[in-house]
Every structure is written in structure tokens, then in C-alpha cells.
Design a protein around this motif. Structure first.
Motif, PDB file in Angstrom:
ATOM      1  N   GLY A  24      26.698  20.132 -12.475  1.00  0.00           N
ATOM      2  CA  GLY A  24      25.636  20.927 -13.067  1.00  0.00           C
ATOM      3  C   GLY A  24      24.782  20.065 -13.976  1.00  0.00           C
ATOM      4  O   GLY A  24      25.083  18.881 -14.171  1.00  0.00           O
ATOM      5  N   TYR A  25      23.728  20.651 -14.504  1.00  0.00           N
ATOM      6  CA  TYR A  25      22.813  19.907 -15.376  1.00  0.00           C
ATOM      7  C   TYR A  25      22.409  20.764 -16.567  1.00  0.00           C
ATOM      8  O   TYR A  25      22.337  21.989 -16.460  1.00  0.00           O
ATOM      9  CB  TYR A  25      21.550  19.502 -14.608  1.00  0.00           C
ATOM     10  N   THR A  67      23.093  24.990 -15.811  1.00  0.00           N
ATOM     11  CA  THR A  67      23.211  25.666 -14.516  1.00  0.00           C
ATOM     12  C   THR A  67      24.103  24.814 -13.620  1.00  0.00           C
ATOM     13  O   THR A  67      23.897  23.610 -13.496  1.00  0.00           O
ATOM     14  CB  THR A  67      21.833  25.879 -13.869  1.00  0.00           C
ATOM     15  N   PHE A  68      25.111  25.451 -13.026  1.00  0.00           N
ATOM     16  CA  PHE A  68      26.072  24.751 -12.167  1.00  0.00           C
ATOM     17  C   PHE A  68      25.618  24.804 -10.701  1.00  0.00           C
ATOM     18  O   PHE A  68      24.810  25.652 -10.317  1.00  0.00           O
ATOM     19  CB  PHE A  68      27.454  25.392 -12.307  1.00  0.00           C
ATOM     20  N   THR A  72      26.226  29.330 -11.076  1.00  0.00           N
ATOM     21  CA  THR A  72      26.734  29.897 -12.330  1.00  0.00           C
ATOM     22  C   THR A  72      25.849  29.392 -13.471  1.00  0.00           C
ATOM     23  O   THR A  72      25.487  28.215 -13.501  1.00  0.00           O
ATOM     24  CB  THR A  72      28.183  29.433 -12.594  1.00  0.00           C
ATOM     25  N   VAL A  73      25.506  30.284 -14.395  1.00  0.00           N
ATOM     26  CA  VAL A  73      24.648  29.915 -15.521  1.00  0.00           C
ATOM     27  C   VAL A  73      25.403  30.208 -16.826  1.00  0.00           C
ATOM     28  O   VAL A  73      25.873  31.324 -17.038  1.00  0.00           O
ATOM     29  CB  VAL A  73      23.333  30.732 -15.484  1.00  0.00           C
TER      30      VAL A  73
ATOM     31  N   ARG B 190      20.486  28.604  10.301  1.00  0.00           N
ATOM     32  CA  ARG B 190      19.692  28.695   9.071  1.00  0.00           C
ATOM     33  C   ARG B 190      19.859  27.469   8.191  1.00  0.00           C
ATOM     34  O   ARG B 190      20.820  26.716   8.322  1.00  0.00           O
ATOM     35  CB  ARG B 190      20.140  29.926   8.278  1.00  0.00           C
ATOM     36  N   VAL B 191      18.912  27.306   7.293  1.00  0.00           N
ATOM     37  CA  VAL B 191      19.055  26.347   6.200  1.00  0.00           C
ATOM     38  C   VAL B 191      18.946  27.143   4.904  1.00  0.00           C
ATOM     39  O   VAL B 191      18.019  27.922   4.721  1.00  0.00           O
ATOM     40  CB  VAL B 191      17.976  25.244   6.268  1.00  0.00           C
ATOM     41  N   GLU B 192      19.937  26.957   4.044  1.00  0.00           N
ATOM     42  CA  GLU B 192      19.897  27.595   2.731  1.00  0.00           C
ATOM     43  C   GLU B 192      19.286  26.605   1.758  1.00  0.00           C
ATOM     44  O   GLU B 192      19.640  25.424   1.782  1.00  0.00           O
ATOM     45  CB  GLU B 192      21.313  27.857   2.234  1.00  0.00           C
ATOM     46  N   ILE B 193      18.442  27.111   0.891  1.00  0.00           N
ATOM     47  CA  ILE B 193      17.910  26.273  -0.188  1.00  0.00           C
ATOM     48  C   ILE B 193      18.302  26.928  -1.500  1.00  0.00           C
ATOM     49  O   ILE B 193      17.943  28.074  -1.764  1.00  0.00           O
ATOM     50  CB  ILE B 193      16.380  26.147  -0.105  1.00  0.00           C
ATOM     51  N   SER B 194      19.075  26.197  -2.298  1.00  0.00           N
ATOM     52  CA  SER B 194      19.486  26.705  -3.606  1.00  0.00           C
ATOM     53  C   SER B 194      18.692  25.948  -4.657  1.00  0.00           C
ATOM     54  O   SER B 194      18.746  24.721  -4.723  1.00  0.00           O
ATOM     55  CB  SER B 194      20.989  26.488  -3.775  1.00  0.00           C
ATOM     56  N   ILE B 195      17.938  26.681  -5.468  1.00  0.00           N
ATOM     57  CA  ILE B 195      17.050  26.068  -6.463  1.00  0.00           C
ATOM     58  C   ILE B 195      17.550  26.427  -7.843  1.00  0.00           C
ATOM     59  O   ILE B 195      17.605  27.594  -8.213  1.00  0.00           O
ATOM     60  CB  ILE B 195      15.609  26.562  -6.253  1.00  0.00           C
ATOM     61  N   ARG B 196      17.946  25.376  -8.619  1.00  0.00           N
ATOM     62  CA  ARG B 196      18.600  25.653  -9.899  1.00  0.00           C
ATOM     63  C   ARG B 196      17.867  24.983 -11.063  1.00  0.00           C
ATOM     64  O   ARG B 196      17.246  23.983 -10.897  1.00  0.00           O
ATOM     65  CB  ARG B 196      20.034  25.146  -9.830  1.00  0.00           C
TER      66      ARG B 196
END
Lengths: 144, 196
Positions: A24-25, A67-68, A72-73, B190-196
Motif C-alpha cells: 500500500g501507499y 490505501t492498500f 482497504t483504506v 475481462r481486464v480489471e482496473i483497480s485505481i487507488r
């Protein structure tokens, strides 16, 4: 560090990762906080990587948000200490675990994919009790 | 006189109960999407389940859930809540059968993906490729990697700027919809894009 991650991110061509072990960052920061991993302490900044085993600390009048990888936040108020004891996020092999320990301070928690796929794999331990997470947002405070 | 005495007594009882849990407690909050989950507290003095928003229990599990005020939540958690990062966003892009071409609807989502990326500080993004179960596992592992790389390259060409990017391939092992082997299932390509 940051440049290395960016560079590796741009050069990325396969499953090779920039900072493969980052879980996470740091995303938000007010005041002062630190991240200690394997005995090495760094001053937290937006973008600082978190690893399994990292100990996160905020100073007085400070706060920090993380945020992981599994979305998870967690965010912390002042004078808070939390250790990420166990983190496993490999949904294709069913390896899922997020165990953290809050020893003091305040934590706001929004659960992510690990809690969705395997609720029993997510716990927050405190000096007096353990919290099991069933897909939710909650806040927890530990006063010494 | 009598009334004052009772008031004083109940005030004392309140103080005692607060001191009793040493103000170490957990409170359930509404999820960002408006739903409510639950937490289970297992402490030295018992186990409690909270499934109501704003209900709180001491961490030692000694007392049943009790509603607490918004003021108290703000006082105890205001700083932590204010520091909460933006909730991550997830997009699913779908492919035409057998290749790495996006469906028209999915291609049209790319600007939204870039927008979600641009809103976040130190954004880290995962692009994860998946296939359905048509063809053998090795072929599908390669195909899902190809799909993920295709999407990552497409995003780069459109100006993607990230703090960290990971490209992953889950092959046919992590389907959205469970199917027998050798089953064409558009929702799994599909392609999942997780934006964090």
C-alpha cells in the motif's frame, strides 16, 4: 525511491513489478508520521510505500491515510500506532489475509477486497480485544 | 433536593461507565456506498456484534452495543475520518472473443478511467487480465497477460500518469462467473482496473 517506482512503472512490460512487495501507499498526510519496516524508520510522505510488517505512527496533532492493494483504506488520527502484521493478497490462489494491530490512538477503517472474498481473514487486534470485519466501515479508538 | 440527588447519581453512573471502558471502543459507520456491514468484537470480557450505524461497544466486549452521538464520533475520530483517502475505484473492461480487442462499450470507459486516476494523489493502479475457460490454461495465462498489457499500453498512450503500476495475469483461474471448462463466457473475458 519515488523516481524508481515511476520509471519502473513506465518501463513495465510484464508481470514484473516496480516495488513488488509494497502492499500500500501513503495517500494523505497532515503533520508528521513515520513508517518503520524491518527496523528501518522513514518519515512518511504522500507516496511512501507500506510493507508487510510496517509499523505506522502519527505524531501529536497529525493524521495520515493509507490505501492498500486490495482497496482497504485506513486513516489515523493523532498519536496513533498501528502495525500491519500479516498481508496476503493473491485472489487467484486464494491466499488472503489482513491482520493489523492497533496499540494506541484512533483508526478509521474501510474494508476492501480481502474482507469481501474471505471475511474471516481480516482482523484488527487491540490490547483488550479483537475486531472481526464483515465488509464495512468502522472507527476504533484505543486509549492507554 | 431529591431530584438533584438522582441526577447527580446518574451523572456519576455515566462517568463510571465511561471510565469502565477506558474510552477504548469501536463504532460502526455507514459504508461509503450507503450500505451497512457489521463488526464482531471478541474481548477479555465477552463477544459483541455491531450491525447498526453509530452503535459502539467497548473493545473488551463487556457491554452490548449502544448508540453514541455524532458529536462524540467527531470528537474521537474527526481527524482520522478527515484523513481518509478517496475510496478506490474499479473498472471492468470486456473483450471480444479470443483476442485483445475491447468491446465498444468498454473502449468508451477509458476517459473515466483516466479521470479517476488523475483525481488521486500518489495513485497506484493494477491492471489485471482474465479469460474465460475456452482453451487450455497456459494459453489463457498468456492471453490474459496480453489483454492486460494491451489495456495498460492503451492507457499510457492516452497519457496515464501513475505513482506505481502493476500488470497482472490471472488466466482462467479467477472468473467473475464460475463455469465448467471450455465455456465461452463474455463476462469472464475481462481486464480489471483497480485505481487507488
Amino acid at each position: 525511491m519515488r523516481t524508481a517506482i515511476l520509471l519502473a512503472g513506465m518501463l513495465l512490460s510484464s508481470t514484473v513489478l516496480a516495488d513488488a512487495n509494497a502492499i500500500g501507499y501513503v495517500k494523505t498526510l497532515n503533520g508528521e508520521a513515520s513508517i518503520t519496516t524491518a527496523g528501518k524508520k522513514v518519515k512518511a510522505e504522500v507516496g511512501t510505500a507500506i510493507f508487510q510488517g510496517s509499523q505506522l505512527k502519527t505524531a501529536a496533532k497529525s493524521s495520515m491515510g493509507i490505501t492498500f492493494k486490495d482497496e482497504t483504506v485506513m486513516s489515523f488520527g493523532p498519536d496513533t500506532e498501528l502495525t500491519v502484521d500479516e498481508y496476503l493478497y493473491n485472489p487467484s490462489q486464494n491466499k488472503l489475509k489482513l491482520g493489523s494491530k492497533l496499540t494506541k490512538g484512533s483508526l478509521n477503517y474501510v474494508s476492501g477486497v480481502i474482507a469481501k472474498l474471505q471475511p474471516s481473514a481480516v482482523t484488527v487486534t487491540t490490547p483488550t480485544g479483537t475486531i472481526g470485519v464483515r465488509g464495512t466501515q468502522f472507527a476504533v479508538r484505543v486509549e492507554e | 433536593m431529591m431530584k438533584t440527588g438522582i441526577k447527580r447519581l446518574s451523572a456519576l453512573a455515566l462517568v463510571a461507565s465511561l471510565v469502565g471502558c477506558a474510552n477504548s471502543y469501536v463504532v460502526l459507520l455507514p459504508n461509503p456506498d450507503g450500505t451497512t456491514g457489521k463488526v464482531i468484537v471478541t474481548g477479555k470480557k465477552g463477544q459483541q456484534v455491531i450491525d447498526q450505524v453509530s452503535a459502539a461497544v467497548p473493545l473488551d466486549g463487556s457491554k452490548a452495543p449502544e448508540a453514541i452521538s455524532g458529536d462524540k464520533i467527531q470528537r474521537d475520530f474527526g481527524a482520522a475520518i478527515a484523513a481518509r483517502p478517496l475510496i478506490p475505484e474499479r473498472f471492468l473492461l470486456y473483450f471480444k472473443s479470443g483476442g485483445a480487442d475491447l468491446t465498444a462499450e468498454s473502449a468508451a470507459l477509458l476517459p473515466k478511467v483516466l479521470k479517476a486516476v488523475s483525481l488521486r494523489p500518489a495513485v497506484d493502479v493494477s491492471v489485471i487480465g482474465h479469460t474465460d475457460t475456452v482453451g487450455d490454461k497456459e494459453y489463457n495465462r498468456g492471453l490474459s497477460l496480453e489483454r492486460a498489457q494491451f489495456v495498460a499500453n492503451l492507457l499510457r498512450k492516452q497519457g496515464l500518469k501513475v505513482h506505481a503500476l502493476t500488470v497482472e495475469s490471472h488466466g482462467e483461474r479467477n472468473p467473475l462467473v464460475k463455469t465448467p471448462d471450455n465455456t465461452a463466457e463474455p463476462r469472464n473475458r475481462r481486464v480489471e482496473i483497480s485505481i487507488r
